[in-house]
Design a protein around this motif. Structure first.
Motif, PDB file in Angstrom:
ATOM      1  N   UNK A 197       0.796  -1.227   0.000  1.00  0.00           N
ATOM      2  CA  UNK A 197       0.000   0.000   0.000  1.00  0.00           C
ATOM      3  C   UNK A 197       0.829   1.277   0.000  1.00  0.00           C
ATOM      4  N   UNK A 198       2.072   1.178   0.398  1.00  0.00           N
ATOM      5  CA  UNK A 198       2.972   2.337   0.387  1.00  0.00           C
ATOM      6  C   UNK A 198       2.343   3.565   1.053  1.00  0.00           C
ATOM      7  N   UNK A 199       2.125   3.461   2.362  1.00  0.00           N
ATOM      8  CA  UNK A 199       1.559   4.562   3.131  1.00  0.00           C
ATOM      9  C   UNK A 199       2.408   5.816   2.975  1.00  0.00           C
ATOM     10  N   UNK A 200       1.742   6.951   2.807  1.00  0.00           N
ATOM     11  CA  UNK A 200       2.440   8.229   2.660  1.00  0.00           C
ATOM     12  C   UNK A 200       1.832   9.262   3.612  1.00  0.00           C
ATOM     13  N   UNK A 201       2.618  10.263   3.898  1.00  0.00           N
ATOM     14  CA  UNK A 201       2.161  11.376   4.721  1.00  0.00           C
ATOM     15  C   UNK A 201       0.892  11.969   4.097  1.00  0.00           C
ATOM     16  N   UNK A 202      -0.081  12.259   4.938  1.00  0.00           N
ATOM     17  CA  UNK A 202      -1.371  12.858   4.559  1.00  0.00           C
ATOM     18  C   UNK A 202      -2.328  11.918   3.833  1.00  0.00           C
ATOM     19  N   UNK A 203      -1.971  10.655   3.661  1.00  0.00           N
ATOM     20  CA  UNK A 203      -2.929   9.688   3.107  1.00  0.00           C
ATOM     21  C   UNK A 203      -4.120   9.569   4.046  1.00  0.00           C
ATOM     22  N   UNK A 204      -5.279   9.238   3.478  1.00  0.00           N
ATOM     23  CA  UNK A 204      -6.450   8.847   4.270  1.00  0.00           C
ATOM     24  C   UNK A 204      -6.563   7.338   4.126  1.00  0.00           C
ATOM     25  N   UNK A 205      -6.424   6.630   5.237  1.00  0.00           N
ATOM     26  CA  UNK A 205      -6.435   5.169   5.244  1.00  0.00           C
ATOM     27  C   UNK A 205      -7.642   4.696   6.050  1.00  0.00           C
ATOM     28  N   UNK A 206      -8.370   3.733   5.504  1.00  0.00           N
ATOM     29  CA  UNK A 206      -9.490   3.099   6.210  1.00  0.00           C
ATOM     30  C   UNK A 206      -9.137   1.644   6.463  1.00  0.00           C
ATOM     31  N   UNK A 207      -9.199   1.237   7.718  1.00  0.00           N
ATOM     32  CA  UNK A 207      -8.984  -0.165   8.087  1.00  0.00           C
ATOM     33  C   UNK A 207     -10.333  -0.723   8.523  1.00  0.00           C
ATOM     34  N   UNK A 208     -10.925  -1.531   7.653  1.00  0.00           N
ATOM     35  CA  UNK A 208     -12.249  -2.103   7.910  1.00  0.00           C
ATOM     36  C   UNK A 208     -12.091  -3.396   8.706  1.00  0.00           C
ATOM     37  N   UNK A 209     -12.746  -3.465   9.848  1.00  0.00           N
ATOM     38  CA  UNK A 209     -12.619  -4.643  10.700  1.00  0.00           C
ATOM     39  C   UNK A 209     -11.225  -4.713  11.283  1.00  0.00           C
ATOM     40  N   UNK A 210     -10.743  -3.591  11.766  1.00  0.00           N
ATOM     41  CA  UNK A 210      -9.352  -3.450  12.220  1.00  0.00           C
ATOM     42  C   UNK A 210      -8.982  -4.405  13.349  1.00  0.00           C
ATOM     43  N   UNK A 211      -9.952  -4.743  14.182  1.00  0.00           N
ATOM     44  CA  UNK A 211      -9.680  -5.643  15.295  1.00  0.00           C
ATOM     45  C   UNK A 211      -8.867  -4.986  16.391  1.00  0.00           C
ATOM     46  N   UNK A 212      -8.502  -5.795  17.370  1.00  0.00           N
ATOM     47  CA  UNK A 212      -7.778  -5.308  18.536  1.00  0.00           C
ATOM     48  C   UNK A 212      -6.473  -6.078  18.715  1.00  0.00           C
ATOM     49  N   UNK A 213      -5.919  -6.571  17.646  1.00  0.00           N
ATOM     50  CA  UNK A 213      -4.725  -7.394  17.744  1.00  0.00           C
ATOM     51  C   UNK A 213      -3.441  -6.643  17.487  1.00  0.00           C
ATOM     52  N   UNK A 214      -2.369  -7.399  17.387  1.00  0.00           N
ATOM     53  CA  UNK A 214      -1.028  -6.857  17.172  1.00  0.00           C
ATOM     54  C   UNK A 214      -0.930  -6.122  15.837  1.00  0.00           C
ATOM     55  N   UNK A 215      -1.615  -6.612  14.811  1.00  0.00           N
ATOM     56  CA  UNK A 215      -1.560  -5.966  13.499  1.00  0.00           C
ATOM     57  C   UNK A 215      -2.142  -4.547  13.575  1.00  0.00           C
ATOM     58  N   UNK A 216      -3.259  -4.389  14.263  1.00  0.00           N
ATOM     59  CA  UNK A 216      -3.850  -3.056  14.451  1.00  0.00           C
ATOM     60  C   UNK A 216      -2.863  -2.155  15.183  1.00  0.00           C
ATOM     61  N   UNK A 217      -2.215  -2.688  16.185  1.00  0.00           N
ATOM     62  CA  UNK A 217      -1.228  -1.913  16.938  1.00  0.00           C
ATOM     63  C   UNK A 217      -0.097  -1.414  16.033  1.00  0.00           C
ATOM     64  N   UNK A 218       0.406  -2.274  15.167  1.00  0.00           N
ATOM     65  CA  UNK A 218       1.501  -1.900  14.265  1.00  0.00           C
ATOM     66  C   UNK A 218       1.064  -0.828  13.262  1.00  0.00           C
TER      67      UNK A 218
END
Length: 171
Positions: free
Chosen positions: A47-68
């Motif tokens: 996904x190559x996250x960049x400064x000022x991107x708008x990112x949506x995490x659907x069903x983000x959960x509460x796990x380690x991946x969400x934390x990262x």
């Protein structure tokens, strides 16, 4: 009770179990603990996250991946919208505080995003829980910016993969 409601209840109970690790809460096996960093790196590379991107995490959960992902959003300075059921979002709001985080405590398919458009959308270990995966994906695509990207990620374990592949949509 539909599949999604049943899954939401099961996940709420799992997150409430203080004896479970963040890895187990994510639906992965305890022996996979620590491997989330590789999943995160794969997501980040694609996904190559960049400064000022708008990112949506659907069903983000509460796990380690969400934390990262949350930690990287602060470092990279992108806006992160976390969408999940009310109980999960409440826990995330309690644990993480930052101006770049937005919390959506509602079923994704029922939430009105108004005119919001996203640069990137993460759907990771979620699609197998949707009662109507086609409608779920159609809605996600309507929320993308013109050059946006969606990452549709894995199934958390073999039992859920088997159930998905045996569903009408999975076939």
């Amino acid at each position: 009770m539909n599949n999604q409601t049943r899954s939401n209840l099961k996940y709420s109970n799992l997150v409430s179990n203080s004896k479970k690790s963040l890895t187990e809460i994510s639906g992965r096996y305890i022996e996979d603990q620590g491997k989330e960093k590789f999943i995160f790196q794969d997501i980040k590379n694609k996904l190559k996250f960049k400064k000022n991107d708008l990112i949506l995490d659907i069903g983000c959960g509460y796990g380690k991946l969400a934390e990262l992902i949350i930690k990287d959003s602060k470092k990279t300075k992108f806006s992160l919208f976390l969408c999940d059921i009310k109980m999960i979002i409440k826990k995330l709001q309690k644990k993480y505080k930052a101006d770049n985080l937005r919390f959506i405590a509602k079923n994704f398919e029922k939430y009105n995003f108004k005119n919001l458009k996203f640069d990137k959308i993460i759907i990771y270990s979620v699609i197998q829980y949707a009662d109507n995966p086609k409608n779920f994906l159609k809605k996600a695509y309507t929320l993308l910016n013109k050059n946006g990207k969606i990452l549709l990620g894995d199934f958390p374990n073999i039992n859920k993969k088997f159930r998905f592949l045996n569903s009408k949509f999975g076939k």
